[in-house]
Design an enzyme around this catalytic site. Structure first.
Site, short mmCIF file in Angstrom:
data_model
loop_
_atom_site.label_atom_id
_atom_site.label_comp_id
_atom_site.label_asym_id
_atom_site.label_seq_id
_atom_site.Cartn_x
_atom_site.Cartn_y
_atom_site.Cartn_z
N ASP A 35 -75.59 58.79 33.79
CA ASP A 35 -75.54 57.39 34.16
C ASP A 35 -75.00 57.34 35.60
O ASP A 35 -74.29 58.23 36.02
CB ASP A 35 -74.59 56.71 33.17
CG ASP A 35 -74.19 55.32 33.59
OD1 ASP A 35 -75.08 54.50 33.80
OD2 ASP A 35 -72.98 55.05 33.69
N ASP A 234 -70.29 56.29 30.89
CA ASP A 234 -68.96 55.70 30.78
C ASP A 234 -68.87 54.69 29.63
O ASP A 234 -67.84 54.09 29.41
CB ASP A 234 -68.55 55.04 32.09
CG ASP A 234 -69.47 53.89 32.46
OD1 ASP A 234 -70.47 53.66 31.76
OD2 ASP A 234 -69.19 53.21 33.46
N ASP A 238 -74.10 52.16 27.71
CA ASP A 238 -74.81 53.39 27.32
C ASP A 238 -74.24 54.07 26.08
O ASP A 238 -74.62 55.19 25.76
CB ASP A 238 -74.94 54.37 28.49
CG ASP A 238 -73.63 54.66 29.16
OD1 ASP A 238 -72.60 54.47 28.51
OD2 ASP A 238 -73.65 55.08 30.33
P1 ADP Z 1 -75.94 50.97 35.22
O1 ADP Z 1 -77.02 51.48 34.33
O2 ADP Z 1 -76.07 51.54 36.62
O3 ADP Z 1 -74.58 51.23 34.65
P2 ADP Z 1 -76.15 48.18 34.27
O4 ADP Z 1 -77.14 48.48 33.19
O5 ADP Z 1 -74.77 47.88 33.83
O6 ADP Z 1 -76.15 49.36 35.38
O7 ADP Z 1 -76.71 46.94 35.12
C1 ADP Z 1 -78.01 46.92 35.62
C2 ADP Z 1 -78.25 45.81 36.60
O8 ADP Z 1 -78.08 44.53 35.95
C3 ADP Z 1 -77.27 45.77 37.77
O9 ADP Z 1 -77.69 46.61 38.81
C4 ADP Z 1 -77.32 44.29 38.15
O10 ADP Z 1 -78.44 44.02 38.95
C5 ADP Z 1 -77.51 43.58 36.83
N1 ADP Z 1 -76.25 43.10 36.24
C6 ADP Z 1 -75.65 43.54 35.10
N2 ADP Z 1 -74.53 42.85 34.83
C7 ADP Z 1 -74.36 41.96 35.85
C8 ADP Z 1 -73.37 40.97 36.16
N3 ADP Z 1 -72.31 40.75 35.40
N4 ADP Z 1 -73.56 40.25 37.28
C9 ADP Z 1 -74.64 40.46 38.06
N5 ADP Z 1 -75.59 41.38 37.83
C10 ADP Z 1 -75.47 42.12 36.73
MG MG Z 2 -72.92 52.04 33.43
#
Ligand code: ADP
Ligand code: MG
Length: 346
Positions: A35, A234, A238
């Site tokens: 991740d 983390d 996931d």
């Molecule tokens: P990662 O897989 O890198 O951990 P996430 O799945 O948590 O990322 O989030 C994916 C995308 O969703 C982010 O890049 C963002 O664009 C959007 N996103 C998720 N949560 C939020 C939030 N609270 N505010 C704004 N955008 C969000």
């Molecule tokens: Mg993450």
């Protein structure tokens, strides 16, 4: 015996292994899905780019964005709320807040319906975002996560959020490549941002824009190709993938669910722990094989001897005393060999 010693050795190096089966499976892993946020990056992002897209001024745009984000537990949300505060802006009060996992948040602030999230989330809500790609490109190429802000169905702001790559991530990935692991970066973030991070870490395989449920599908797809897959994450979005992988590796310091769904937990969230865990499992497997060989050799030599095969020819046989001493000696060598694992370099 080997497993017990190995578990202790791992714990001293910050690698907590749940059980013997996990250690065994880890030795067979040939593919690692990582991740991005919180695993390769610090997970403490900060707001670095603020662009206006409509006629709402910066203070008001930040007030609306921080207002909705205050309801979210996502690290990006904290970055937006803190970034607004640093610029002297208080979040507005939010009504009817909704969080869309892995996509963004929505709510009403100052009587305006506000959306903060990914490009695709805004598009699904009918906000015209196609013209914004060009503006998002520069911050994304630097590895920033771009989040868009819309009010009353129109885009009003673009926020670029930077999350530093962990200092040890480069070393960790180089060592993993050296161990011939196939490495896949999986993230909910955009293609450009993911590619920028991957480039800095020399990762050639990237799976961007994955919705939260998608990481599990990716793992199943790799397993169907005959891969033995470890997933390091983390736990924010996931945890199901950590549970689905052949070996789930939770970064300590992340979400508690990660530790519950993973077979291996790395203290301090140090990505070099992934390499240590792998070396530990392979070292243990080698050690167990040596022990089996010891026990086997003793039996192959000792049993016929005790049965008297050499007696007719040489007059040699093992008296019961000697035979039982040899038996214990075999256990002693197994134990001594297992204890060598205490000094395994990780
Ligand atoms: P990662 O897989 O890198 O951990 P996430 O799945 O948590 O990322 O989030 C994916 C995308 O969703 C982010 O890049 C963002 O664009 C959007 N996103 C998720 N949560 C939020 C939030 N609270 N505010 C704004 N955008 C969000
Ligand atoms: Mg993450």
């Amino acid at each position: 015996m080997s497993i017990m010693v190995a578990t202790g050795r791992g714990a001293r190096a910050g690698v907590l292994v749940r059980d013997a089966a996990a250690l065994e499976r880890l030795a067979r892993v040939d593919t690692l899905v990582v991740d991005k946020t919180g695993t390769l990056t610090e997970g403490r992002p900060s707001l670095v780019t603020v662009r206006l897209l409509g006629d709402v001024d910066e203070r008001h745009m930040l007030r609306l964005a921080a207002g909705v984000e205050r309801g979210s537990a996502h690290p990006l949300a904290a970055a937006i709320v803190d970034g607004a505060a640093e610029r002297g802006v208080e979040p507005g009060p939010v009504l009817s807040f909704v969080s869309l996992a892995g996509r963004g948040v929505a709510g009403t602030v100052d009587g305006l319906p506000v959306l903060v999230g990914s490009e695709s989330m805004l598009r699904e809500h009918g906000v015209p975002v196609d013209a914004l790609g060009a503006q998002a490109e520069a911050p994304r190429r630097e590895g920033q996560t771009v989040v868009l802000v819309a009010a009353a169905g129109r885009p009003i702001g673009l926020l670029g959020i930077a999350d530093r790559i962990k200092a040890q991530a480069g070393d960790a990935l180089a060592a993993l490549r050296h161990e011939r692991l196939r490495i896949v970066l999986a993230t909910g973030d955009s293609r450009l941002t993911a590619a920028a991070v991957a480039r800095r870490l020399c990762i050639s395989e990237v799976e961007p824009e994955i919705p939260p449920e998608g990481k599990g599908d990716l793992i199943r797809r790799l397993q169907d190709q005959g891969r033995v897959v470890a997933m390091a994450g983390d736990g924010i979005n996931d945890a199901p993938a950590l549970a689905l992988a052949d070996v789930g590796i939770a970064m300590g310091g992340g979400a508690d669910v990660a530790v519950e769904s993973a077979a291996v937990t790395l203290l301090h969230g140090d990505p070099r722990g992934i390499v240590r865990a792998l070396r530990l499992s392979r070292g243990t497997r080698r050690n167990i094989r040596q022990n089996l060989l010891f026990a086997f050799a003793y039996n192959v030599l000792g049993v016929p001897l005790a049965a008297g095969v050499l007696y007719p020819a040489l007059g040699v046989s093992l008296g019961p005393m000697i035979a039982s001493a040899a038996m214990s000696l075999s256990s002693v060598s197994v134990i001594a060999n297992a204890l060598r694992l205490r000094r395994l370099s990780l």
